[in-house]
Design an enzyme around this catalytic site. Structure first.
Site, PDB file in Angstrom:
ATOM      1  N   SER A 144      11.316  -8.454 -15.228  1.00 51.02           N
ATOM      2  CA  SER A 144      11.624  -7.131 -14.466  1.00 51.02           C
ATOM      3  C   SER A 144      11.338  -7.156 -12.681  1.00 51.02           C
ATOM      4  O   SER A 144      12.451  -6.567 -12.459  1.00 51.02           O
ATOM      5  CB  SER A 144       9.982  -6.146 -15.182  1.00 51.02           C
ATOM      6  N   GLU A 176       8.799  -0.324 -10.110  1.00 49.15           N
ATOM      7  CA  GLU A 176       7.586  -0.319 -11.272  1.00 49.15           C
ATOM      8  C   GLU A 176       6.868   0.346 -11.202  1.00 49.15           C
ATOM      9  O   GLU A 176       6.243   1.014 -12.714  1.00 49.15           O
ATOM     10  CB  GLU A 176       7.004  -2.317 -10.554  1.00 49.15           C
ATOM     11  N   ASP A 188       5.252  -9.984  -7.477  1.00 50.30           N
ATOM     12  CA  ASP A 188       6.386 -10.797  -8.364  1.00 50.30           C
ATOM     13  C   ASP A 188       7.823 -10.078  -7.596  1.00 50.30           C
ATOM     14  O   ASP A 188       8.231 -11.397  -7.540  1.00 50.30           O
ATOM     15  CB  ASP A 188       6.851  -9.542  -9.483  1.00 50.30           C
ATOM     16  N   TYR A 240      -4.341  -3.628 -18.637  1.00 49.82           N
ATOM     17  CA  TYR A 240      -3.306  -3.709 -16.848  1.00 49.82           C
ATOM     18  C   TYR A 240      -4.718  -2.512 -16.581  1.00 49.82           C
ATOM     19  O   TYR A 240      -4.774  -2.540 -15.202  1.00 49.82           O
ATOM     20  CB  TYR A 240      -2.405  -3.879 -17.501  1.00 49.82           C
TER      21      TYR A 240
END
Length: 398
Positions: A144, A176, A188, A240
């Site tokens: 992603s 995100e 990331d 998560y």
């Protein structure tokens, strides 16, 4: 947003889908996080590296304000107007593209020196964007962020935005979080934008100060194996979010802004003021932050072969305290450790995905064979095992 259908998605190219002239190609890598898991959204430390698996986008300029996106991995063409970007209406993989444009519109007004038209995207023009990728989806290698960062550097180049790489990382995180709905931190995107060959990015997720640290894997004849278990995970789902909520609860109980502000010496007090589950979540974050610092120090003082015990300890913490591992990941790690790995751990958000093993080059094939055999004996689906190397970050190709 609208979608039109097409066929033979896997074999098609930009020219098969769009009739605009190509103005350039951009690429951004996936990442492996060497150590520092779930510490990013706790204002902590992380140590990821960009890898030699990347997303590439081919881009054409349009005469209107439409963004149109297509890919090799899905049939169809998705489109959205720059004048009507709404994160609530974005879904599927195209949200990673449209989300970047939307997040730029949100973040640009805070950048000094941009004229009003640029800061509001009023001067932006539409694009046709075709996406290809060699980053495995669902493997915990941040496919992603690779899409987001390729698009971010492309838009910054074409729309002539005078912004920094850390700024673009924050844009990717916003996309995100709000467009995709995954409550991830900034690690990331930072790795994908700031990476360098044979090096990793030591990132302070509070200050966003980043230092590129030489790894020395090549000189030490070490390789990093990725063991993709093919156990699917999704960051936007409950596990998560629950871990992040536990971290926020723990910080509140300790009276600090984030778990970054809790040290190993504070853990006895933490055990007194919170329930066992919350304490174990907190203990993982606190000790993981320390392991990141220790890994960077060890690399500098003793070299890469000495970081193995820190990788091993990280996995135990994620398995037992944060409880984000799965049996397939545990088997991959233990088998690699038993057959010659310097150190091994699961990597990524957890609940599936991949493990990594730092192995001597001469032991690579033996470790890979042993893991594959262990999975077969356990009745698990065959893993995909491959070596990755630290690579340069997002960039224009031509």
């Amino acid at each position: 947003m609208s979608t039109s259908t097409s066929s033979s998605a896997g074999s098609r190219s930009f020219a098969d889908v769009f009739d605009t002239d190509v103005v350039g190609r951009w690429a951004a890598p996936g990442r492996v996080n060497l150590i520092g898991e779930h510490t990013d959204y706790n204002d902590g430390f992380v140590f990821p590296m960009a890898i030699d698996r990347a997303t590439t986008i081919t881009v054409g300029r349009r005469g209107d304000r439409l963004l149109r996106v297509a890919s090799t991995f899905e049939e169809g063409v998705h489109e959205a107007s720059l004048d009507d970007l709404d994160p609530g209406e974005m879904d599927g993989w195209s949200a990673y593209v449209f989300g970047i444009a939307w997040a730029l519109g949100r973040r640009l007004p805070s950048v000094e020196g941009l004229d009003d038209a640029t800061a509001s995207l009023d001067a932006a023009f539409g694009l046709d964007i075709f996406v290809e990728s060699t980053v495995p989806v669902g493997a915990g290698l941040s496919s992603s962020a690779a899409i987001e960062c390729a698009v971010a550097v492309c838009l910054a180049d074409l729309w002539q935005l005078d912004v920094t790489r850390p700024f673009l990382a924050s844009v990717g995180q916003l996309a995100e979080n709000d467009a995709v709905g995954a409550p991830t931190g900034i690690m990331d995107q930072s790795a994908s934008l700031l990476g360098r060959a044979d090096a990793a990015v030591f990132l302070d997720c509070r200050s966003l100060d980043a230092e590129v640290i030489d790894l020395g894997f090549d000189a030490a004849s070490l390789e990093l194996l990725v063991i993709d278990t093919h156990v699917a995970h999704a960051h936007a789902t409950g596990g998560y979010k629950a871990r992040r909520a536990s971290c926020e609860k723990g910080a509140a109980l300790m009276g600090v802004p984030a778990l970054r502000d809790v040290s190993v010496d504070d853990l006895p007090r933490a055990a007194e003021v919170m329930d066992d589950e919350t304490f174990r979540r907190v203990r993982h974050i606190v000790t993981e932050n320390q392991r990141v610092l220790d890994t960077v120090r060890t690399l500098r003082t003793s070299g890469p072969a000495a970081i193995g015990p820190l990788l091993d300890a990280s996995h135990v913490s994620m398995r037992d305290d944060f409880e984000i591992s799965v049996p397939e990941l545990d088997l991959a790690v233990s088998t690699a450790q038993a057959t010659g790995a310097v150190g091994a751990r699961m990597t990524g958000g957890g609940f599936g995905g991949s493990a990594i093993a730092l192995v001597p080059t001469e032991a690579r094939d033996a470790v890979a064979s042993a893991v594959a055999a262990a999975f077969a004996d356990a009745g698990y689906a065959a893993p995909t095992i491959f070596a990755v190397h630290a690579a340069d970050g997002a960039r224009r190709l031509d």
